[in-house]
Scaffold this motif. Structure first.
Motif, PDB file in Angstrom:
ATOM      1  N   UNK A   1       0.684  -1.304  -0.036  1.00 16.80           N
ATOM      2  CA  UNK A   1      -0.108  -0.056   0.096  1.00 16.80           C
ATOM      3  C   UNK A   1       0.947   1.292  -0.063  1.00 16.80           C
ATOM      4  N   UNK A   2       1.939   1.184   0.361  1.00 21.29           N
ATOM      5  CA  UNK A   2       3.216   2.244   0.466  1.00 21.29           C
ATOM      6  C   UNK A   2       3.889   2.312  -0.599  1.00 21.29           C
ATOM      7  N   UNK A   3       3.749   3.524  -1.505  1.00 26.88           N
ATOM      8  CA  UNK A   3       4.465   3.419  -2.872  1.00 26.88           C
ATOM      9  C   UNK A   3       5.641   4.473  -2.745  1.00 26.88           C
ATOM     10  N   UNK A   4       6.398   4.247  -1.682  1.00 23.61           N
ATOM     11  CA  UNK A   4       7.409   5.201  -1.680  1.00 23.61           C
ATOM     12  C   UNK A   4       8.456   4.855  -2.532  1.00 23.61           C
TER      13      UNK A   4
ATOM     14  N   UNK B   1      12.450   3.230  -3.139  1.00 26.18           N
ATOM     15  CA  UNK B   1      13.190   2.467  -2.369  1.00 26.18           C
ATOM     16  C   UNK B   1      12.484   1.219  -2.285  1.00 26.18           C
ATOM     17  N   UNK B   2      13.117   0.330  -1.448  1.00 23.64           N
ATOM     18  CA  UNK B   2      12.457  -0.923  -1.155  1.00 23.64           C
ATOM     19  C   UNK B   2      11.012  -0.897  -0.712  1.00 23.64           C
ATOM     20  N   UNK B   3      10.302  -1.826  -1.446  1.00 24.71           N
ATOM     21  CA  UNK B   3       8.917  -1.988  -1.323  1.00 24.71           C
ATOM     22  C   UNK B   3       8.691  -2.354   0.210  1.00 24.71           C
ATOM     23  N   UNK B   4       7.566  -1.283   0.639  1.00 24.99           N
ATOM     24  CA  UNK B   4       7.141  -1.746   2.162  1.00 24.99           C
ATOM     25  C   UNK B   4       5.855  -2.206   1.993  1.00 24.99           C
ATOM     26  N   UNK B   5       5.983  -3.540   2.608  1.00 23.56           N
ATOM     27  CA  UNK B   5       4.752  -4.266   2.767  1.00 23.56           C
ATOM     28  C   UNK B   5       3.844  -4.348   4.010  1.00 23.56           C
TER      29      UNK B   5
ATOM     30  N   UNK C   1      -1.143   2.810   4.082  1.00 22.26           N
ATOM     31  CA  UNK C   1      -1.258   3.495   2.662  1.00 22.26           C
ATOM     32  C   UNK C   1      -0.564   5.065   3.033  1.00 22.26           C
ATOM     33  N   UNK C   2      -0.306   5.130   3.937  1.00 22.33           N
ATOM     34  CA  UNK C   2       0.289   6.532   4.389  1.00 22.33           C
ATOM     35  C   UNK C   2       1.640   6.472   4.760  1.00 22.33           C
ATOM     36  N   UNK C   3       2.187   4.970   4.365  1.00 22.06           N
ATOM     37  CA  UNK C   3       3.716   4.686   4.622  1.00 22.06           C
ATOM     38  C   UNK C   3       4.206   5.035   6.101  1.00 22.06           C
TER      39      UNK C   3
END
Length: 195
Positions: free
Chosen positions: A121-124, A126-130, A155-157
């Motif tokens: 849900x986090x699309x920053x 760098x490495x994907x945050x699951x 979704x707000x990382x």
């Protein structure tokens, strides 16, 4: 005659082992029976009107939500409890799913069906945050209970670690699906849609 007695004893023991109880809510809050008027002895506060998904002002006038920080039920403290009513009948219960409630619920209803889902849900950059969603599902007739533990990034990382239990009437949930109840448990629809 002894055979019949042995089968009855075996059936009773197996029923307790697998939690063959009736799934109807969290006593004294019963899906389809509890009304807002019956909450007088508890410390519930009615929340703002629910709106249609994707709008800011179109209300779902048949839905009412009552919330309390804590309530004691059968020697278990339930936290962040929300009761959702459609046409003044309880159709959805959502609360924190801590270890004490988990133990009591599994003791009464059995282990349920376990699943696990991983979302991004986090699309920053760098490495994907699951975000890992582990769930347990119970269903008896038209009532479904879903316990979800979310661990990872929302979704707000932001880091997320939450466990919630939702018990709902499936027919009324279908009728009210256009109403925005995501704030009660943002992950319940992600699991129910996969079923």
């Amino acid at each position: 005659m002894n055979y019949v007695f042995n089968y009855v004893i075996l059936f009773v023991l197996i029923g307790r082992l697998y939690g063959q109880s009736t799934l109807h809510g969290l006593e004294p809050f019963v899906i389809g029976l509890t009304t807002p008027d019956s909450l007088n002895r508890f410390t519930f506060q009615e929340q703002e009107l629910v709106v249609l998904k994707g709008t800011l002002a179109l209300p779902c006038t048949d839905i009412r939500i009552f919330q309390t920080q804590t309530v004691r039920i059968k020697n278990t403290t339930i936290s962040n409890l929300s009761l959702v009513f459609y046409e003044n009948r309880l159709f959805r219960i959502t609360c924190d799913y801590d270890e004490a409630l988990q133990n009591a619920f599994i003791r009464q209803h059995g282990q349920g069906e376990a699943t696990s889902t991983t979302l991004i849900l986090c699309h920053e950059r760098g490495p994907s945050k699951r975000l890992v969603l582990k769930s347990r599902n119970w269903q008896k007739g038209s009532i479904q209970a879903l316990a979800i533990s979310a661990t990872g990034y929302n979704d707000r990382c932001q880091p997320e670690r939450v466990s919630r239990l939702t018990i709902a009437s499936l027919p009324v949930t279908a009728i009210t699906s256009e109403c925005d109840l995501d704030h009660l448990d943002p992950y319940v629809d992600k699991i129910w849609k996969k079923r």
